[in-house]
Design an enzyme around this catalytic site. Structure first.
Site, PDB file in Angstrom:
ATOM      1  N   LYS A 223       0.830  -1.205   0.000  1.00  0.00           N
ATOM      2  CA  LYS A 223       0.000   0.000   0.000  1.00  0.00           C
ATOM      3  C   LYS A 223       0.863   1.254   0.000  1.00  0.00           C
ATOM      4  O   LYS A 223       0.568   2.228  -0.697  1.00  0.00           O
ATOM      5  CB  LYS A 223      -0.941   0.006   1.212  1.00  0.00           C
TER       6      LYS A 223
ATOM      7  N   LYS B 294       0.064  11.633   5.606  1.00  0.00           N
ATOM      8  CA  LYS B 294       0.279  10.556   6.587  1.00  0.00           C
ATOM      9  C   LYS B 294       0.883   9.328   5.885  1.00  0.00           C
ATOM     10  O   LYS B 294       1.858   8.732   6.360  1.00  0.00           O
ATOM     11  CB  LYS B 294      -1.080  10.185   7.216  1.00  0.00           C
TER      12      LYS B 294
END
Lengths: 289, 289
Positions: A170, A238
């Site tokens: 990811k 993030k």
């Protein structure tokens, strides 16, 4: 199979609803009661704590924001671990740091709770349409047990390796996506400065080797100056932290990721962190030689 | 309509063959006689000079490498301009500097020769399959006259604006493509360093928002370590020069393009300029923190 679902935000809500509609017995926990309402209306049972939810679940799915949120929900007071049945499975579909995933998988394993990391790509639209791609880390036998659940949520389920490998994949996805968004922003900004219509330019580029889903989706919003999210840019920031930490761990530098980092930091410093990533084009337009 | 075609390389040869097969009367000029053979076999007539070719052509198509090549073929001794019929049309499909295109269009205009810039995206495979996207700059009425010719070569023909606008669009295309390739290289390299199989990672990423033709095509060659070109990297470096010059002209900086420039320069300095752009991943893998 009783499924517990924690995290009913822009991604989690449609995912949990798909599981209800598929006829699963779905329990939920929600910090904000109003987030639970559409699920309760769809037949889900509300639990007071993650521990209570876990005590009645064969599988617990978490879809929250950041590493600290997953840690709290799994390992905190009244967390999943304090109520979980031995042999049950936790599937964390949030996007968090791979190292933290491995630590949590170890902590759960000591209490005979099995864990998969299973972050997704496809965004809110993919969650609504159940066309997500799900990148899975952990024991493939555990994946086989929960595959029917994941197949209700996504189109493609790819086993990447052991614990954390789904999160590494990811992170790589976010890296490729963000650098591509920077390139699209630089290209559309340059073209516009030289008198091209960004809509026409985007259309032309979609016909060739520069075609991408980023150009299609973020490029459209850049060309139309539509900066309402989608996903807030600070969430990508993030994710980029996770990417850069992974690079540091192996002693590598990622220069294009570094460019994006600088630009996202500038956006956030200007109070634009809740805008869509398409607003990156405004930052690029401000760059003077 | 008599069509003259100049530039029978990896792009030009299949394009000229499409025009022959479509039943056009095609004349050619080739610096290297052997480049002409497959065209002569397909019925094309060989001329001794660009000027001689132009004297029997209604439309002259040029598909050569760089700005200097187009200048020589159009404006040099025995160039197209010295033989061209008044009212004829030059379509330059090479990828060159927009400023130079505008100067050449002016020089031709003074002799009543009309010009379009019409660079393409889609690569050698797109040229073979006649699925190119063609980005056109110049008078739309002139484009309408030659549209049936361009429709034999490409799937999508987009009018971008006046002289040079097609070249600006192509530069933006190369910018988006190259930055995307850098991002894919950084992502695959990071994943591999953390133990992921790059083929599996590519497949997973193709299912989500990071999907792109660059990931599909260059990503496959990066994962398989196939660095035979395709297009030689130094040709992309030439295009990146055009991009950075366009940025300078408007007083802008393009940081991600700057990263790619550094990496392509390193490849060329190491003697890897004739490799496929996929070899960019080797440069990224060498970057230490």
């Amino acid at each position: 199979m009783n499924i517990g679902f924690i995290g009913l935000g822009v991604m989690g809500r449609p995912m949990a609803l798909h599981l209800c509609k598929a006829g699963h017995s779905v329990g939920i926990y929600a910090r904000r009661r109003e987030a639970a309402d559409p699920l309760v209306a769809a037949g889900a049972t509300l639990s007071a704590t993650p521990a209570a939810l876990a005590s009645t679940s064969d599988v617990v799915v978490t879809m929250v924001t950041a590493t600290a949120d997953v840690e709290e929900v799994l390992l905190g007071d009244d967390g999943v671990l304090s109520g979980a049945r031995p042999g049950s499975i936790v599937i964390d579909m949030s996007t968090i740091a791979p190292q933290a995933t491995r630590r949590m998988a170890d902590a759960l394993q000591r209490r005979h709770v099995r864990m998969l990391d299973a972050p997704v790509t496809g965004g809110p639209a993919g969650a609504e349409a159940a066309t997500l791609t799900i990148m899975v880390g952990g024991d493939p036998a555990v994946l086989d047990e929960v595959r029917p659940i994941l197949e209700r949520l996504g189109q493609q389920i790819v086993h990447m390796g052991g614990h954390g490998a789904g999160q590494v994949a990811k992170a790589c996805n976010q890296l490729a996506l963000l650098v591509n968004a920077e390139g699209v922003a630089e290209a559309l900004a340059l073209g516009e400065r030289h008198g091209l219509d960004p809509r026409t330019l985007r259309r032309a580029l979609l016909g060739g080797i520069a075609a991408s889903r980023v150009l299609e989706e973020f490029g459209a919003r850049m060309a139309e100056r539509q900066f309402e999210p989608g996903m807030a840019t600070r969430l990508y920031d993030k994710d980029l932290n996770i990417v850069l930490e992974l690079a540091r761990e192996v002693g590598r530098t990622l220069p294009a990721a570094g460019v994006v980092r600088k630009h996202l930091d500038e956006m956030i410093a200007r109070g634009e962190g809740s805008r869509d990533l398409a607003a990156l084009i405004q930052t690029v337009e401000r760059l003077e030689d």
